[in-house]
Enzyme design. Structure first.
Site, PDB file in Angstrom:
ATOM      1  N   ASP A 123      27.744  -3.827  61.514  1.00 58.47           N
ATOM      2  CA  ASP A 123      26.563  -4.518  61.571  1.00 58.47           C
ATOM      3  C   ASP A 123      26.350  -4.831  62.939  1.00 58.47           C
ATOM      4  OD1 ASP A 123      26.041  -4.196  59.129  1.00 58.47           O
ATOM      5  OD2 ASP A 123      26.724  -6.288  58.295  1.00 58.47           O
ATOM      6  N   ASP A 141      21.215  -1.274  56.038  1.00 59.33           N
ATOM      7  CA  ASP A 141      20.690  -2.237  55.124  1.00 59.33           C
ATOM      8  C   ASP A 141      19.340  -2.378  55.179  1.00 59.33           C
ATOM      9  OD1 ASP A 141      23.284  -3.078  54.852  1.00 59.33           O
ATOM     10  OD2 ASP A 141      23.467  -4.496  56.577  1.00 59.33           O
TER      11      ASP A 141
END
EC number: 3.4.23.36
Length: 168
Positions: A123, A141
């Site tokens: 991330d 995401d």
């Protein structure tokens, strides 16, 4: 589309190509982030936006990060299978639904690839203020979130069209 014509993403080849391109982009960005971005050090881009590489052991936005890895892999595989099932059952004229399914599949597989390659998901996007910050997330995401919004939009548009047709 009230005329019932099949949309681009209701056909297997375009949806497969879209998913492959989205996966390539997702993995290329994650590779660059992993290679060039310092670990857990904010690189401020603009006010309220930073790049912040971290490892996510859960699902989107770090949810379920305390769950067993194989449970999360199984859950992602189930989501992909379920969304494929929905894609096949959805009428072919529902553009935003089919686009949303493609985005969700691409995002889920993108994070699944990370899980298999690294044991975690990379991330790197952080929105923040002085007193608040959003969960660190990635492009996959974003695909999942935008895909879900596209499906909701499609349902709203479909309900609106059905109501207008009923009123005629």
């Amino acid at each position: 589309m009230a005329d019932g014509k099949p949309t681009l993403f209701s056909r297997p080849a375009p949806i497969a190509l879209f998913i492959l391109l989205a996966l390539a982009l997702d993995q290329a960005v994650k590779w660059a982030v992993d290679r060039y971005l310092p670990f857990e050090e904010a690189v401020h881009v603009i006010p309220m936006l930073a790049l912040f590489r971290t490892h996510n052991y859960g699902v989107a936005f770090s949810m379920l990060s305390n769950m067993e890895g194989w449970f999360i892999v199984g859950m992602r595989l189930f989501v992909v299978a379920f969304v494929l099932w929905l894609w096949r059952r959805t009428p072919k004229d529902r553009f935003f639904a089919h686009l949303g399914y493609a985005m969700i599949i691409a995002g889920a597989i993108g994070n699944l690839i990370d899980r298999f390659l690294h044991g975690y998901v990379i991330d790197y996007v952080l929105f923040y203020t002085q007193t608040w910050s959003f969960a660190v997330f990635n492009l996959a995401d974003s695909f999942i979130t935008i895909g879900a919004c596209a499906i909701v939009l499609d349902e709203l548009l479909h309900a609106r069209r059905a109501k207008a047709m009923k009123a005629e």
